[in-house]
Design an enzyme around this catalytic site. Structure first.
Site, PDB file in Angstrom:
ATOM      1  N   TYR A  57      69.327  47.918  18.302  1.00 57.69           N
ATOM      2  CA  TYR A  57      69.451  49.359  18.074  1.00 57.69           C
ATOM      3  C   TYR A  57      70.900  49.783  18.057  1.00 57.69           C
ATOM      4  O   TYR A  57      71.788  49.051  18.506  1.00 57.69           O
ATOM      5  CB  TYR A  57      68.711  50.139  19.169  1.00 57.69           C
ATOM      6  CG  TYR A  57      69.381  50.041  20.516  1.00 57.69           C
ATOM      7  CD1 TYR A  57      69.124  48.976  21.361  1.00 57.69           C
ATOM      8  CD2 TYR A  57      70.297  51.018  20.933  1.00 57.69           C
ATOM      9  CE1 TYR A  57      69.754  48.872  22.589  1.00 57.69           C
ATOM     10  CE2 TYR A  57      70.939  50.918  22.169  1.00 57.69           C
ATOM     11  CZ  TYR A  57      70.652  49.836  22.990  1.00 57.69           C
ATOM     12  OH  TYR A  57      71.283  49.735  24.203  1.00 57.69           O
ATOM     13  N   PHE A  67      77.492  55.614  20.813  1.00 58.10           N
ATOM     14  CA  PHE A  67      77.634  55.432  22.260  1.00 58.10           C
ATOM     15  C   PHE A  67      77.101  54.093  22.735  1.00 58.10           C
ATOM     16  O   PHE A  67      77.369  53.670  23.848  1.00 58.10           O
ATOM     17  CB  PHE A  67      76.976  56.585  23.038  1.00 58.10           C
ATOM     18  CG  PHE A  67      75.492  56.726  22.814  1.00 58.10           C
ATOM     19  CD1 PHE A  67      75.012  57.638  21.887  1.00 58.10           C
ATOM     20  CD2 PHE A  67      74.596  55.961  23.528  1.00 58.10           C
ATOM     21  CE1 PHE A  67      73.641  57.775  21.676  1.00 58.10           C
ATOM     22  CE2 PHE A  67      73.231  56.090  23.328  1.00 58.10           C
ATOM     23  CZ  PHE A  67      72.748  56.994  22.391  1.00 58.10           C
ATOM     24  N   ASP A  68      76.367  53.412  21.893  1.00 60.61           N
ATOM     25  CA  ASP A  68      75.803  52.137  22.352  1.00 60.61           C
ATOM     26  C   ASP A  68      75.224  51.385  21.163  1.00 60.61           C
ATOM     27  O   ASP A  68      74.713  52.000  20.224  1.00 60.61           O
ATOM     28  CB  ASP A  68      74.693  52.420  23.381  1.00 60.61           C
ATOM     29  CG  ASP A  68      74.204  51.154  24.049  1.00 60.61           C
ATOM     30  OD1 ASP A  68      74.894  50.121  23.948  1.00 60.61           O
ATOM     31  OD2 ASP A  68      73.129  51.195  24.670  1.00 60.61           O
ATOM     32  N   ILE A  87      64.135  55.891  28.031  1.00 59.71           N
ATOM     33  CA  ILE A  87      63.955  57.333  27.833  1.00 59.71           C
ATOM     34  C   ILE A  87      62.624  57.583  27.106  1.00 59.71           C
ATOM     35  O   ILE A  87      62.136  56.727  26.370  1.00 59.71           O
ATOM     36  CB  ILE A  87      65.133  57.949  27.042  1.00 59.71           C
ATOM     37  CG1 ILE A  87      65.381  57.192  25.748  1.00 59.71           C
ATOM     38  CG2 ILE A  87      66.389  57.981  27.889  1.00 59.71           C
ATOM     39  CD1 ILE A  87      66.419  57.840  24.855  1.00 59.71           C
ATOM     40  N   TYR A 113      68.212  62.392  27.858  1.00 60.75           N
ATOM     41  CA  TYR A 113      68.825  62.510  29.181  1.00 60.75           C
ATOM     42  C   TYR A 113      68.945  63.937  29.697  1.00 60.75           C
ATOM     43  O   TYR A 113      69.585  64.172  30.718  1.00 60.75           O
ATOM     44  CB  TYR A 113      70.196  61.816  29.183  1.00 60.75           C
ATOM     45  CG  TYR A 113      70.064  60.314  29.123  1.00 60.75           C
ATOM     46  CD1 TYR A 113      69.629  59.607  30.234  1.00 60.75           C
ATOM     47  CD2 TYR A 113      70.319  59.623  27.955  1.00 60.75           C
ATOM     48  CE1 TYR A 113      69.483  58.233  30.188  1.00 60.75           C
ATOM     49  CE2 TYR A 113      70.164  58.240  27.900  1.00 60.75           C
ATOM     50  CZ  TYR A 113      69.748  57.555  29.024  1.00 60.75           C
ATOM     51  OH  TYR A 113      69.589  56.196  28.977  1.00 60.75           O
ATOM     52  N   PHE A 130      69.022  57.472  16.875  1.00 62.72           N
ATOM     53  CA  PHE A 130      68.942  56.008  17.008  1.00 62.72           C
ATOM     54  C   PHE A 130      68.489  55.354  15.712  1.00 62.72           C
ATOM     55  O   PHE A 130      67.647  55.916  14.981  1.00 62.72           O
ATOM     56  CB  PHE A 130      67.910  55.614  18.075  1.00 62.72           C
ATOM     57  CG  PHE A 130      68.371  55.830  19.481  1.00 62.72           C
ATOM     58  CD1 PHE A 130      69.226  54.941  20.098  1.00 62.72           C
ATOM     59  CD2 PHE A 130      67.924  56.930  20.196  1.00 62.72           C
ATOM     60  CE1 PHE A 130      69.630  55.140  21.411  1.00 62.72           C
ATOM     61  CE2 PHE A 130      68.326  57.141  21.501  1.00 62.72           C
ATOM     62  CZ  PHE A 130      69.182  56.232  22.104  1.00 62.72           C
TER      63      PHE A 130
END
Lengths: 438, 610
Positions: A57, A67-68, A87, A113, A130
């Site tokens: 992902y 961010f990731d 999440i 979040y 995502f």
């Protein structure tokens, strides 16, 4: 989305497209998670609750900032689906995916979040974007040995599970080779399923289930009816089984610390009987559970009166000796030796304890130790003919073993000698290394 | 002068003599005796200050073979000399310089295997304040030798690291800013040097991992992993890891970053963080060893979690998709480990980690089912212990804040269960008073908010009130000791009676009134009367005694945590007794007010019925 550069505009376009055309996949229909399939899967199957899922992902914030990404870490991300590990948007989103599918998810903060954010990367009230690829998934391997695979159809409530000795009410259906052989509602004690023709794997799996859970269990032969099969249901030896189980309710058995000594001693008598019954029927795994209870109740019990202590020791001795016998039958020799050691700790001249330890050691190829044990048996009881014949077995085996070793080593030494000779010639100009200084 | 001169020559001559004899021998013909003579002569040269001459001998090409075989014998006296020079004045700089050159030469020339053992032996034998200087001195040589070793390299690297860490472990870890800046024993500096020492080996593992996925030096990787785990436990777990004002690069923060980097490089960071959820491969067949290892690693893993979540070290490679409640659940084990300790360094880490996890969650979002995990019940009890027993004030305060935060995060049923648990387990009137106040807050919310909350009204509430509105030992309860709890209970009761009418009876308090009177109000009356009488009599006694003996001799002493408190004069005792009486009066007045309210309301209800 091939490179990170140039994706920013594209990412924004995707986010906009998602907001516009994305499918609302939330059960509440509140547009909290929107999804667009980028590439359909190559398989029609979706993962189930509790499945171990493998994904790649990439996650971005609304401003396009990444961010990731699992690809940056160079390894797929693995988690258990539908268990609240990730999440909410992910538990919902990944459950809708097919194997091989790539999709975009747009997640409102309530499904990510929230107001708290997640320091240091996710700010408060952030909508997340995502791209997720579902690489693979598989049922949960309950004991990490491939013996019981669970796939959950309906999640149970809470986090507590029945323990060994708990009373459970379940509905089950058993299948073998596509044919249903069993279907019933039944109430029984975990560890004693055998009384209702339920294989040990179900007992073990129940200890990991929650109230109300409905799941499919794939049992390997060891957790099924084993070598004996089950003639009653026409099941052959070493058959693989599939069960569908619903845990309707359960009542936990008392933990050891919840019982007083009197209760433990009373119960010990009952489970000892039960263990012996299983043992006589050749149900060794079930017998181990029963004898194991005695150990867990009494091994660490302190402050007993003299009478209680005597009773307790006699239960423990019997439990260890019988456990040793079970482990011998189950071919778990190390455990058998351990149990004998504990039995002999209570009674150092116990004939059965010595004999069984000898047997276990013999089977572990520890001939000398085995011989010692059998010799001790004879010291205790010179009439024990079995021990006498075991000693000669030991001697014979030792001899065979030595001869085999000798042959192997003989070969080895010749080879070494040859190699050394070669090395010597090569190194003759160099100096010999110095040894033995230290 | 001449005598001294002759002594010089003696030491150097002896060395020359043995050297000359050995020069003509084959390597294999060296005897044990030669080794002894060489060592004694060499040592004498060093002790008498002829390092320059010794260096010359060692550098002589002709002596290469001798040094290769025998040189390692000089390590022990050499190290002793270097460390001794260090402590003395600058004039010895020259000699120290020569000694360092000798060490350098030995590292180049000697047989690696023997030199390795020689160096390790020096580290093993050092202790106390000498540990850090010795380690710092020998790290570089040791690294060079290890890189030269052909066999058992991984084992030797592991042995070196373990030996070094074991020697460091007894040293106190600097904690305050001043201690860190001073670094009296050199620990801060030494730790960072050890990481540099390990780096080439880390690189080796990384390189091998890149080469093939089935890397062959699992062994070296395991050794480095052990080193990291050990470092997390000591010094990091006990170290100050917050940034400190005025120290640019906090040495332990630097060390922590490096350790995390190593873990990341050898790809063990993520498996470690999620270790306890996978049945990790076990190295031990024996259950006992496995338990020991698990216990050992529990401390290290707790520290690792703290570093990642609180200090954000290595957070970059942490997946940002986990749910906050799952993170809390994973960290609960670590928090429990840390809160079970008594050291400030660990308690504060535990509290910080707990706070960090809780702040990720929204209020009322934690499901009560989480309380089925044992650590979710254990941790609040640990917090209570810290806030009642810990001597450090800021930790006590923080524990209380964390308990509040934890309560806030649970849903209503979770709060309810937690209150029950804490009332039963805290054994501390102050904490119980606090919990009772929280219960009151929850009831208030339930009564004022539009949506009905079943957990703080009616039958659930009644069963909770049973735990609140009673005296633990009936009329005999020590009212003074329990005053916090009793006042909070009375306040709660007063609130209920005012807020809830008998006709509504939303809280159910009116149904259970008889029980409350029997278990709480009546025994409280009796208790108050008894206590007041007792204390009044005591005061009277004291006064009379004072008049009679004109005080002096009757001095009571009091010990608090093994420290003797200053003796109490009769005057002070009287003060204490009076303040007790005052407390009883206070309780009595609130009690009277509550009873009055009840009476009025009951009467009003009866009038209405008529």
């Amino acid at each position: 989305m091939t490179t990170d550069e140039g994706t920013k505009p594209e990412g924004e376009v995707q986010a906009a497209a998602l907001a516009e055309r994305g499918e609302d996949i939330t059960p509440a229909r509140d547009r909290g998670v929107l999804k667009i399939i980028k590439r359909p899967g190559n398989d029609d199957e979706s993962p189930m609750i509790g499945d171990k899922v493998y994904v790649h992902y990439k996650g971005k914030l609304a401003n396009g900032k990444k961010f990731d990404s699992s690809r940056d870490r160079n390894e797929p991300f693995v988690f258990s689906l539908g268990k609240g590990q990730v999440i909410k948007a992910w538990d919902i989103g990944v459950a809708t995916m097919k194997k091989g599918e790539v999709c975009y998810l747009l997640c409102k903060p309530e499904y990510a979040y929230g107001a708290a954010g997640s320091a240091p990367k996710i700010p408060s009230n952030a909508t997340l974007f995502f791209e997720v690829e579902l690489l693979d998934f598989k049922g949960e391997d309950l004991f990490e040995d491939g013996g019981i695979i669970r796939r959950i159809k309906r999640k149970g409530e809470g986090y507590s599970n029945p323990n060994e000795g708990a009373t459970v009410e379940i509905h089950l259906e058993g299948f073998c080779g596509g044919t249903r052989f069993d279907c019933k509602d039944v109430k029984f004690v975990v560890g004693e399923g055998e009384d209702h023709d339920i294989p040990i794997g179900i007992d073990k799996a129940l200890e990991k289930m929650q109230r109300g859970e409905h799941c499919v269990l794939y049992l390997g032969p060891r957790y099924g009816f084993g070598e004996a099969g089950k003639p009653k249901y026409g099941i052959q030896a070493n058959a693989e089984l599939v069960y569908e189980v619903t845990l309707k309710s359960f009542e936990k058995a008392k933990e050891s610390w919840e019982m007083d000594t009197k209760e433990k001693l009373e119960q010990a008598a009952i489970v000892k009987e039960k263990g012996t019954m299983y043992f006589k029927e050749g149900k060794y795994l079930q017998a181990v559970i029963q004898y194991g209870k005695i150990v867990s109740w009494l091994e660490m019990e302190y402050g007993l009166s003299e009478k209680e202590s005597k009773a307790s020791d006699s239960f423990l001795l019997a439990a260890f000796l019988n456990l040793a016998m079970c482990y011998l039958k189950l071919r778990e020799y190390t455990k058998a030796v351990e149990c004998c050691d504990k039995a002999l700790g209570l009674d150092q001249d116990n004939e059965k304890g010595l004999y069984r330890r000898g047997e276990a050691r013999l089977l572990m190829n520890e001939f000398e130790l085995a011989k010692c044990d059998f010799q001790k048996v004879l010291e205790v009881n010179p009439q024990n003919k079995a021990a006498r014949s075991q000693i000669s077995v030991c001697q014979k085996k030792t001899k065979e073993h030595n001869e085999r070793d000798r042959r192997i080593y003989a070969n080895m030494f010749t080879k070494f000698a040859e190699r050394d000779a070669k090395a010597l010639i090569q190194n003759s100009s160099k100096q010999k290394p110095m040894h033995g200084v230290l | 002068m001449s005598e001294e001169r002759s002594q010089t020559t003696m030491a150097v001559d002896e060395l020359q003599a043995i050297i000359q004899r050995c020069q003509i021998l084959e390597e294999s013909d060296f005897r044990g005796e030669d080794f002894n003579l060489f060592q004694v002569a060499g040592q004498k040269c060093l002790e008498d200050g002829y390092a320059a001459q010794l260096l010359e001998v060692i550098q002589n090409e002709k002596n290469k073979v001798i040094i290769k075989n025998m040189g390692w014998n000089l390590i022990s006296p050499l190290v002793r000399c270097i460390l001794a020079y260090k402590q003395e004045d600058d004039k010895r700089d020259d000699k120290r310089e020569h000694c360092l050159k000798i060490l350098d030469q030995l590292v180049q020339l000697c047989n690696p295997k023997e030199l390795f053992l020689g160096l390790l032996e020096q580290i093993e034998q050092t202790s106390g304040e000498k540990v850090c200087p010795t380690v710092m001195l020998l790290l570089q040589p040791l690294q060079t030798v290890l890189l030269k070793l052909q066999n058992k390299k991984a084992y030797s690297v592991g042995l070196s690291l373990a030996m070094i860490m074991n020697q460091l472990t007894p040293l106190p870890v600097p904690y305050t800013k001043q201690q860190i800046q001073e670094d009296k024993l050199g620990l801060c500096q030494c730790c960072n040097a050890v990481v540099d020492f390990a780096k080439p080996f880390v690189n080796e593992v990384v390189k091998n991992m890149e080469k093939s996925s089935e890397y062959n030096d699992m062994e070296l990787k395991e050794e480095l992993l052990k080193f990291c785990m050990k470092s997390l436990k000591y010094p990091l777990l006990t170290a100050q890891l917050e940034q400190l004002e005025g120290i640019e690069e906090q040495p332990f923060r630097h060390f922590a970053t490096e350790i995390i980097d190593i873990l990341q490089d050898i790809r063990e960071l993520m498996p470690l963080v999620f270790l306890h959820h996978k049945g990790k491969r076990s190295y031990w067949e024996n259950q006992e060893f496995e338990d020991i290892e698990r216990k050992n690693s529990a401390d290290s893993l707790a520290c690792l979690s703290y570093l990642m979540f609180v200090q954000h070290f290595g957070i970059n490679c942490f997946p940002m998709v986990f749910s906050p409640s799952y993170l809390l659940q994973c960290n609960m084990t670590h928090i429990e480990v840390l809160l079970k300790r008594t050291e400030e360094s660990m308690l504060s880490k535990g509290l910080d980690l707990f706070e960090n996890c809780l702040l990720r969650m929204e209020d009322n979002s934690l499901l009560h089912q989480y309380l089925e995990f044992r650590d979710f019940i254990n941790v609040p009890q640990d917090l209570v212990k810290v806030m009642t027993l810990c001597p450090i004030e800021h930790l006590r305060k923080k524990s209380l804040n964390m308990l509040q935060l934890f309560i806030d995060k649970f849903d209503a049923e979770g709060k309810y269960t937690l209150f029950r648990c804490l009332l039963k387990t805290s054994n501390h009137a102050g904490v119980e008073g606090y919990i009772i106040q929280k219960i009151k807050d929850q009831i208030h919310l339930s009564l004022t908010k539009a949506h009905d909350n079943v957990w703080f009204t009616r039958h659930h509430l009644i069963s909770l009130l049973d735990l609140v509105l009673f005296l633990p030992e009936g009329a005999e309860t020590d009212l003074l000791q329990n005053s916090d709890r009793i006042m909070a209970s009375l306040n709660l009761l007063r609130y209920l009676v005012i807020k809830d009418c008998e006709s509504d009876n939303q809280t159910g308090v009116w149904t259970t009134l008889a029980k409350i009177e029997k278990n709480f109000l009546k025994p409280l009356h009796v208790g108050l009367n008894m206590s007041k009488a007792h204390y009044e009599a005591e005061i009277k006694n004291k006064r009379e005694n004072r008049r009679e003996a004109n005080n002096s001799n009757t001095v009571y002493s009091l010990t608090v945590s093994e420290e003797k408190m200053p003796a109490m004069t009769t005057e002070m005792q009287l003060q204490v007794l009076h303040s007790a009486l005052f407390t009883f009066d206070l309780i009595e007045s609130v009690l009277a007010r509550v009873e009055e309210l009840i009476e009025v309301k009951v009467k009003a209800a009866m009038d209405e019925n008529i």
